[in-house]
Design a protein around this motif. Sequence first.
Motif, PDB file in Angstrom:
ATOM      1  N   SER A  73      -7.072  -0.691  -0.789  1.00 10.68           N
ATOM      2  CA  SER A  73      -8.097   0.133  -1.405  1.00 10.68           C
ATOM      3  C   SER A  73      -7.378   1.210  -2.193  1.00 10.68           C
ATOM      4  CB  SER A  73      -8.978   0.771  -0.325  1.00 10.68           C
ATOM      5  OG  SER A  73      -9.837   1.734  -0.891  1.00 10.68           O
ATOM      6  N   ILE A  74      -7.755   1.373  -3.463  1.00 13.90           N
ATOM      7  CA  ILE A  74      -7.191   2.456  -4.264  1.00 13.90           C
ATOM      8  C   ILE A  74      -8.304   3.476  -4.485  1.00 13.90           C
ATOM      9  CG2 ILE A  74      -7.630   1.345  -6.494  1.00 13.90           C
ATOM     10  CD1 ILE A  74      -4.940   2.652  -7.405  1.00 13.90           C
ATOM     11  N   GLU A  75      -7.943   4.748  -4.289  1.00 18.62           N
ATOM     12  CA  GLU A  75      -8.936   5.804  -4.411  1.00 18.62           C
ATOM     13  C   GLU A  75      -8.305   7.045  -5.019  1.00 18.62           C
ATOM     14  OE1 GLU A  75     -10.417   6.907  -0.542  1.00 18.62           O
ATOM     15  OE2 GLU A  75      -8.440   6.730   0.346  1.00 18.62           O
ATOM     16  N   ALA A  76      -9.121   7.799  -5.693  1.00 21.83           N
ATOM     17  CA  ALA A  76      -8.674   9.066  -6.267  1.00 21.83           C
ATOM     18  C   ALA A  76      -9.015  10.187  -5.289  1.00 21.83           C
ATOM     19  CB  ALA A  76      -9.343   9.306  -7.610  1.00 21.83           C
ATOM     20  N   LEU A  77      -7.994  10.894  -4.879  1.00 19.06           N
ATOM     21  CA  LEU A  77      -8.175  12.053  -4.004  1.00 19.06           C
ATOM     22  C   LEU A  77      -7.643  13.287  -4.735  1.00 19.06           C
ATOM     23  CD1 LEU A  77      -6.949  10.434  -0.668  1.00 19.06           C
ATOM     24  CD2 LEU A  77      -9.305  10.746  -1.445  1.00 19.06           C
ATOM     25  N   ARG A  78      -7.829  14.444  -4.167  1.00 22.40           N
ATOM     26  CA  ARG A  78      -7.386  15.657  -4.868  1.00 22.40           C
ATOM     27  C   ARG A  78      -5.877  15.687  -5.077  1.00 22.40           C
ATOM     28  NH1 ARG A  78      -9.196  18.486   0.181  1.00 22.40           N
ATOM     29  NH2 ARG A  78      -7.336  18.511   1.458  1.00 22.40           N
ATOM     30  N   THR A  79      -5.135  14.895  -4.316  1.00 22.94           N
ATOM     31  CA  THR A  79      -3.669  14.849  -4.462  1.00 22.94           C
ATOM     32  C   THR A  79      -3.210  13.706  -5.358  1.00 22.94           C
ATOM     33  OG1 THR A  79      -3.555  13.569  -2.414  1.00 22.94           O
ATOM     34  CG2 THR A  79      -3.249  15.961  -2.237  1.00 22.94           C
ATOM     35  N   GLY A  80      -4.144  12.958  -5.956  1.00 23.17           N
ATOM     36  CA  GLY A  80      -3.786  11.864  -6.859  1.00 23.17           C
ATOM     37  C   GLY A  80      -4.345  10.534  -6.389  1.00 23.17           C
ATOM     38  N   LEU A  81      -3.847   9.455  -6.985  1.00 26.35           N
ATOM     39  CA  LEU A  81      -4.282   8.107  -6.588  1.00 26.35           C
ATOM     40  C   LEU A  81      -3.549   7.679  -5.330  1.00 26.35           C
ATOM     41  CD1 LEU A  81      -4.418   6.170  -9.976  1.00 26.35           C
ATOM     42  CD2 LEU A  81      -6.329   7.017  -8.615  1.00 26.35           C
ATOM     43  N   HIS A  82      -4.288   7.047  -4.415  1.00 31.16           N
ATOM     44  CA  HIS A  82      -3.692   6.580  -3.162  1.00 31.16           C
ATOM     45  C   HIS A  82      -4.055   5.121  -2.939  1.00 31.16           C
ATOM     46  CE1 HIS A  82      -2.353  10.526  -1.647  1.00 31.16           C
ATOM     47  NE2 HIS A  82      -3.351  10.960  -2.408  1.00 31.16           N
ATOM     48  N   LEU A  83      -3.080   4.353  -2.532  1.00 28.32           N
ATOM     49  CA  LEU A  83      -3.251   2.937  -2.222  1.00 28.32           C
ATOM     50  C   LEU A  83      -3.043   2.765  -0.722  1.00 28.32           C
ATOM     51  CD1 LEU A  83      -3.583   0.124  -3.659  1.00 28.32           C
ATOM     52  CD2 LEU A  83      -1.094  -0.043  -3.518  1.00 28.32           C
ATOM     53  N   TRP A  84      -4.065   2.242  -0.041  1.00 30.25           N
ATOM     54  CA  TRP A  84      -4.031   2.113   1.412  1.00 30.25           C
ATOM     55  C   TRP A  84      -4.389   0.677   1.802  1.00 30.25           C
ATOM     56  CZ3 TRP A  84      -2.683   6.628   3.699  1.00 30.25           C
ATOM     57  CH2 TRP A  84      -3.001   7.817   3.054  1.00 30.25           C
ATOM     58  N   PRO A  85      -3.819   0.157   2.891  1.00 29.00           N
ATOM     59  CA  PRO A  85      -4.321  -1.111   3.425  1.00 29.00           C
ATOM     60  C   PRO A  85      -5.783  -0.920   3.864  1.00 29.00           C
ATOM     61  CG  PRO A  85      -2.186  -0.578   4.389  1.00 29.00           C
ATOM     62  CD  PRO A  85      -2.654   0.644   3.636  1.00 29.00           C
ATOM     63  N   LEU A  86      -6.668  -1.762   3.369  1.00 29.38           N
ATOM     64  CA  LEU A  86      -8.094  -1.598   3.659  1.00 29.38           C
ATOM     65  C   LEU A  86      -8.378  -1.689   5.148  1.00 29.38           C
ATOM     66  CD1 LEU A  86     -10.968  -1.185   2.734  1.00 29.38           C
ATOM     67  CD2 LEU A  86     -11.096  -3.627   2.219  1.00 29.38           C
ATOM     68  N   SER A  87      -7.726  -2.589   5.850  1.00 24.95           N
ATOM     69  CA  SER A  87      -7.991  -2.722   7.285  1.00 24.95           C
ATOM     70  C   SER A  87      -7.669  -1.434   8.034  1.00 24.95           C
ATOM     71  CB  SER A  87      -7.189  -3.890   7.872  1.00 24.95           C
ATOM     72  OG  SER A  87      -5.803  -3.701   7.652  1.00 24.95           O
ATOM     73  N   THR A  88      -6.640  -0.713   7.616  1.00 25.80           N
ATOM     74  CA  THR A  88      -6.284   0.567   8.241  1.00 25.80           C
ATOM     75  C   THR A  88      -7.387   1.597   8.025  1.00 25.80           C
ATOM     76  OG1 THR A  88      -3.936   0.118   7.909  1.00 25.80           O
ATOM     77  CG2 THR A  88      -4.558   2.413   8.295  1.00 25.80           C
TER      78      THR A  88
END
Length: 108
Positions: free
Chosen positions: A63-78
């Motif tokens: 899952s890629i998402e925009a947060l206040r610290t920038g773009l973050h890529l996370w394993p969706l299951s996590t």
Amino acid sequence: MTTAFINDLSVYHSCRKKMRTGDLLQWRGNYTFSRIIRRHTGEAENHSSMIVRLEQYPERIFSIEALRTGLHLWPLSTLLARYDGDVNWYPIRDEYYQSGAAADAARW
């Protein structure tokens, strides 16, 4: 448009083979800040992200998402395992996926 609730990992595992880069995830948290966002925006969800499947990791869904610290890529299951709330999955329409628009959007 098909919607599936995937904050339950058993539901996620039944849907994951169908998930593609460009699919939309809409998050509705049970956290105080999530409720404040929904109250302020008048929307049913408080956050959005996009599914990304990387060639280097064909079995992983991110899952890629925009947060206040920038773009973050996370394993969706996590994310799903620790999230307190509901997540709606909106698969990208076939014509957008086949045109390459989803892959273009996921490149950085």
